[in-house]
Design a protein around this motif. Structure first.
Motif, short mmCIF file in Angstrom:
data_model
loop_
_atom_site.label_atom_id
_atom_site.label_comp_id
_atom_site.label_asym_id
_atom_site.label_seq_id
_atom_site.Cartn_x
_atom_site.Cartn_y
_atom_site.Cartn_z
N ILE A 134 14.52 75.61 -1.67
CA ILE A 134 15.30 76.43 -2.60
C ILE A 134 14.40 77.06 -3.65
O ILE A 134 14.51 78.25 -3.96
N ASN A 135 13.50 76.27 -4.22
CA ASN A 135 12.45 76.77 -5.10
C ASN A 135 11.33 75.74 -5.10
O ASN A 135 11.34 74.80 -4.29
N ASP A 136 10.38 75.87 -6.00
CA ASP A 136 9.24 74.97 -6.01
C ASP A 136 9.63 73.54 -6.36
O ASP A 136 8.85 72.60 -6.11
N ASN A 137 10.82 73.34 -6.90
CA ASN A 137 11.24 72.01 -7.37
C ASN A 137 12.37 71.40 -6.57
O ASN A 137 12.61 70.19 -6.68
N ILE A 138 13.06 72.19 -5.78
CA ILE A 138 14.25 71.69 -5.08
C ILE A 138 14.16 72.05 -3.60
O ILE A 138 13.90 73.19 -3.23
N LYS A 139 14.40 71.04 -2.76
CA LYS A 139 14.40 71.24 -1.32
C LYS A 139 15.67 70.64 -0.73
O LYS A 139 16.20 69.64 -1.21
N SER A 140 16.13 71.26 0.35
CA SER A 140 17.32 70.80 1.05
C SER A 140 16.96 70.45 2.49
O SER A 140 16.17 71.15 3.13
N SER A 141 17.55 69.36 3.00
CA SER A 141 17.37 68.98 4.39
C SER A 141 18.73 68.62 4.97
O SER A 141 19.39 67.68 4.51
N THR A 142 19.16 69.39 5.97
CA THR A 142 20.43 69.16 6.65
C THR A 142 20.15 68.62 8.04
O THR A 142 19.42 69.25 8.81
N ASN A 143 20.71 67.45 8.35
CA ASN A 143 20.39 66.77 9.60
C ASN A 143 21.65 66.46 10.39
O ASN A 143 22.64 65.97 9.83
N ILE A 144 21.61 66.74 11.69
CA ILE A 144 22.70 66.39 12.60
C ILE A 144 22.09 65.62 13.76
O ILE A 144 21.09 66.05 14.35
N ASN A 145 22.70 64.50 14.08
CA ASN A 145 22.09 63.60 15.05
C ASN A 145 23.16 63.00 15.95
O ASN A 145 24.23 62.60 15.48
N THR A 146 22.91 62.96 17.25
CA THR A 146 23.80 62.25 18.16
C THR A 146 22.97 61.28 18.98
O THR A 146 21.81 61.55 19.32
N SER A 147 23.57 60.15 19.31
CA SER A 147 22.90 59.14 20.12
C SER A 147 23.93 58.50 21.03
O SER A 147 25.01 58.10 20.58
N SER A 148 23.62 58.42 22.32
CA SER A 148 24.56 57.80 23.26
C SER A 148 23.81 56.94 24.25
O SER A 148 22.69 57.26 24.66
N SER A 149 24.43 55.84 24.64
CA SER A 149 23.85 54.94 25.64
C SER A 149 24.89 54.64 26.71
O SER A 149 26.10 54.57 26.44
N TYR A 177 26.99 57.45 18.88
CA TYR A 177 26.90 57.67 17.44
C TYR A 177 26.84 59.18 17.17
O TYR A 177 26.19 59.92 17.91
N PHE A 178 27.50 59.59 16.12
CA PHE A 178 27.38 60.98 15.64
C PHE A 178 27.16 60.93 14.14
O PHE A 178 27.92 60.27 13.42
N GLN A 179 26.13 61.62 13.65
CA GLN A 179 25.75 61.52 12.25
C GLN A 179 25.46 62.90 11.66
O GLN A 179 24.80 63.73 12.29
N VAL A 180 25.96 63.12 10.46
CA VAL A 180 25.62 64.30 9.67
C VAL A 180 25.12 63.81 8.32
O VAL A 180 25.77 63.00 7.66
N GLN A 181 23.94 64.28 7.94
CA GLN A 181 23.34 63.82 6.68
C GLN A 181 22.75 65.01 5.93
O GLN A 181 22.05 65.84 6.50
N GLN A 182 23.07 65.09 4.64
CA GLN A 182 22.55 66.15 3.78
C GLN A 182 21.76 65.51 2.64
O GLN A 182 22.27 64.64 1.93
N ASN A 183 20.51 65.95 2.48
CA ASN A 183 19.68 65.45 1.39
C ASN A 183 19.19 66.61 0.52
O ASN A 183 18.83 67.67 1.04
N PHE A 184 19.17 66.37 -0.78
CA PHE A 184 18.54 67.29 -1.73
C PHE A 184 17.43 66.53 -2.45
O PHE A 184 17.66 65.44 -2.99
N ASN A 185 16.24 67.11 -2.44
CA ASN A 185 15.10 66.50 -3.12
C ASN A 185 14.70 67.34 -4.32
O ASN A 185 14.55 68.57 -4.21
N PHE A 186 14.52 66.66 -5.46
CA PHE A 186 14.13 67.31 -6.70
C PHE A 186 12.81 66.72 -7.17
O PHE A 186 12.62 65.50 -7.13
N ASP A 187 11.91 67.57 -7.61
CA ASP A 187 10.60 67.11 -8.07
C ASP A 187 10.18 67.96 -9.28
O ASP A 187 9.88 69.15 -9.15
N TYR A 188 10.17 67.32 -10.47
CA TYR A 188 9.85 68.03 -11.70
C TYR A 188 8.75 67.28 -12.46
O TYR A 188 8.72 66.04 -12.46
N THR A 189 7.87 68.01 -13.08
CA THR A 189 6.87 67.44 -13.97
C THR A 189 7.15 67.90 -15.40
O THR A 189 7.62 69.02 -15.64
#
Length: 728
Positions: free
Chosen positions: A301-316, A351-363
């Motif tokens: 998003i900018n130098d301080n904020i990042k987004s990671s959107t993850n979708i995952n399926t697993s079957s046995s 299994y079916f998974q949806v995960q959203q992460n936001f990372n913030f890094d400020y000095t």
């Protein structure tokens, strides 16, 4: 097989760095080795990039280079490099619960995560696409939830990723017990601007066992991945894994007790149990498939904020036989073996998974920094496990019991069992129908008020919504249960980037649902089972990163555990009265000591015991649970490679694992022990510009040793494997 595979792995690992190695100076080669052998930084332990020296948690990691130097091509064999981890049970390939099991800090665990998302593999896990194996020690519910993380730790597979140049390798290997394997790792850009990248790793293995060399077990892995760098800010990743297996399960002995006249496996062998005998005929195969799909969108998003959107399926999926064994005595006090089967019929778990992460890094100001991850997670679990087994009359059809030595065991085979299963009157069924929706939100913050001091605080809220289901024909009530999972940590770098002290509080929990409280099968909803850990120690990162060491002491307390006092049919009668404590120490060292010489090693001690029991189970009070593994464990691997001179490219190594006695039956009146063991492995290789050759010998002292998860499982005797690799 593991060792020679090591040479194959090293082949692959150095292949990936072929262009670097061919053009770089010895110093650059050393830097590659140092970073991959000694560096333990992780993007996953706190769901943010964090150096090991500033992380208040304990993380063990095994790099791809280490696996290659040891000729290892399965995750099960990679475990030998993790301090405090003990293999307990090889993969059975059954859908849902068929993966291998290990002991960590006194608790049962397995490999359930890939790139930080839920991706259990119920077959033997091929390491062909493994970049790094990470083991995060202790309860980790705050960031990873309650459904897949053990209280002892979490195992995460970090997979290989595409890169921007064409390259790869192909390998052939063969060795003991009719083992042969072919594998390939191919990477290529798909566009001239290198924005679209593709990599595929694939392998096929066929092998017998040390007890049945003509078993013809087959394993196939296919793991392509694509990366599209749309811009400097936007990236798309897609990965696919398939593991297909057709194999006979490893040998498991159940129901061992001192009633056999001995209380340990060494004496049971002396009494007549044949370590080298499989006790089965032909064609008792299970066919299994695992399919995992992983999609990710990373956006800066900018130098301080990042987004990671993850979708995952697993079957046995699994279908086939699951032979197992017990030992008894006949009227002449001679040892006998009874043979049984618990197979699966079109068994599935997804299994079916949806995960959203936001990372913030400020000095801020002078040396002040704040890093935060905030996210939410949805996980849907659908379990349709289908187990089948033979009744007593069916098991007697193939001559049970049979003498433990010198008998004809060929009647216990696929044809005989197939005919018996064709008659519904012979079949017992244990079916599971369960659906669980898990909703979670979490936040974790790393605050650096002054240089060298990191304060970590985190919290998770999780809601488990289980629908009404069935287990063994009995209705299982729906429930909705929520819990909070906090964590905290403190790290102070006494010497910046070189020496730190740390402490942490970590928490995890588990929803056990309803349980039957009496013989009338009245039920109650259990409170969440909880584990709380306090841990402290120090970490070093010395001599320009060449020596990485961790020393820690931990204390884990678990409460609200369900205790079983008896059964009505297949239904357990339980009480919510169990408490236990696990405490111990660990020392782990990863080091590059002198030019070309690296060392991985560690030692751990764990004391786990029940601290509270109900009246029906009071005989277990203050005793070690029989699923906790050996209290003392040690591991090492020393490797040397000539980096210059006439012997440049020649390397060799030696490694080993020690475990003391493991009580798989442990009550006041009855005990049964798997004896201590010390297993040694060795390997050698020659790595040139375009090719690599290697050989390894595992268990070269031909040690008889047993592992077990309340069971006794004989492990592979001496075996050798040779490898030839072509690099391009």
């Amino acid at each position: 097989m593991k060792k020679l595979l090591v040479s194959i792995s090293i082949l692959g690992s150095m292949t990936t760095f072929a262009q670097v190695k061919d053009s770089a100076q010895t110093k650059n080669i050393e830097e590659v080795i140092i970073n991959t052998i000694s560096k333990k930084d992780s993007d996953y332990s706190n769901k943010m990039p964090l150096k090991a020296i500033e992380d208040p948690q304990v993380l063990s990691s095994v790099s791809r280079v280490a696996l290659e130097n040891q000729a290892i091509f399965t995750v099960d064999d990679a475990y030998r490099n993790v301090t405090g981890l003990q293999k307990m049970w090889s993969a059975t390939s059954r859908a849902g619960d068929g993966g291998s099991f290990v002991s960590l800090r006194g608790f049962v665990s397995n490999s359930s995560m890939r790139n930080g998302l839920v991706s259990p593999v119920t077959t033997s896990i091929d390491a062909i696409n493994l970049e790094k194996l990470e083991v995060l020690k202790g309860p980790s519910g705050t960031l990873y939830g309650s459904n897949v993380a053990s209280y002892g730790g979490l195992i995460n597979r970090v997979t290989k990723k595409p890169f921007e140049t064409f390259g790869g390798n192909v390998s052939l290997m063969g060795g003991s017990y009719n083992t042969y394997r072919a594998q390939a790792d191919i990477n290529t850009p798909l566009t001239k601007d290198n924005k679209l990248l593709f990599r595929v790793n694939t392998a096929y293995t066929n092998e017998g066992t040390f007890q049945k060399t003509d078993a013809k077990n087959s394993y196939f892995a296919f793991t392509p991945s694509i990366t599209y760098n749309a811009s400097d800010k936007l990236q798309f990743n897609v990965e696919y894994e398939t593991f297909n297996t057709r194999a006979v399960g490893d040998q498991f002995f159940f129901y061992l007790s001192p009633a056999l006249g001995v209380d340990n496996m060494k004496d049971l062998e002396a009494k007549g149990l044949n370590y080298k005998e499989s006790y089965i005929g032909d064609d008792l195969y299970t066919t299994a498939r695992v399919n995992n799909i992983f999609g990710q969108i990373n956006y800066k998003i900018n130098d301080n904020i990042k987004s990671s959107t993850n979708i995952n399926t697993s079957s046995s999926y699994s279908d086939g036989f699951g032979p197992y064994f017990s030992v008894g005595l006949n009227t002449n006090d001679a040892l006998t073996v009874s043979r049984f089967d618990q197979g699966t019929k079109d068994s599935r778990k997804k299994y079916f998974q949806v995960q959203q992460n936001f990372n913030f890094d400020y000095t801020f100001g002078n040396g002040m920094r704040n890093r935060t991850v905030a996210g939410f997670d949805y996980l849907k679990t659908k379990d349709r496990s289908r187990f089948i087994y033979l009744g007593v009359s069916g098991a007697e059809a193939f001559n049970n019991p049979v003498a433990a030595n010198g008998a004809d065991y060929s009647d216990f085979n696929g044809t005989t069992l197939g005919n018996l299963y064709a008659n519904p009157a012979n079949i017992g069924n244990y079916d599971i129908d369960a659906d669980l929706n898990t909703y979670s939100g979490y936040i974790s913050n790393v605050f650096t008020p002054v240089t060298g001091l990191n304060i970590v605080i985190g919290l998770r809220y999780e809601n488990n919504n289980a629908k009404e289901g069935k287990t063994a024909g009995r209705v299982v009530d729906a429930y909705n249960q929520s819990a909070f999972s906090p964590k905290a940590g403190l790290v102070y770098e006494i010497v910046k980037d070189k020496f730190s002290i740390f402490g942490n509080y970590q928490n995890s929990f588990k929803s056990n649902g309803y349980y039957a409280v009496d013989e009338a099968l009245n039920t109650l909803l259990s409170n969440p089972e909880r584990a709380n850990q306090f841990e402290g120690g120090f970490k070093t990162n010395l001599i320009n990163g060449k020596i990485n060491a961790t020393v820690s002491y931990y204390d884990i307390k678990v409460k609200n555990s369900l205790l079983t006092s008896g059964y009505i049919g297949s239904i357990a009668i339980q009480s919510e009265a169990g408490e236990l404590q696990s405490k111990g120490v660990e020392l782990e060292v990863n080091a590059y000591l002198v030019k070309g010489f690296s060392l991985i090693g560690g030692i751990s001690y764990n004391d786990t015991r029940y601290t509270k029991m109900d009246e029906a189970n009071k005989g277990l009070l203050n005793l070690r649970p029989n699923t906790s593994g050996s209290p003392w464990l040690a591991n090492f691997n020393a490797s040397y490679q000539f980096l210059e001179g006439q012997l440049k490219g020649l390397g060799f190594g030696i490694g080993g694992n020690y475990a003391n006695d493991n009580k798989i039956l442990n009550t006041i009146t009855d005990k049964f022990t798997l004896p201590k063991y010390f297993v040694l492995n060795a390997n050698a290789f020659f790595d040139a510009k375009k090719f690599r050759i290697g050989v390894k010998v595992d268990n070269f002292t031909n040690e008889h040793y047993w592992t077990g998860y309340t069971t006794a499982n004989p492990q592979k005797l001496i075996n050798a494997l040779g490898t030839v690799t072509y690099k391009f």
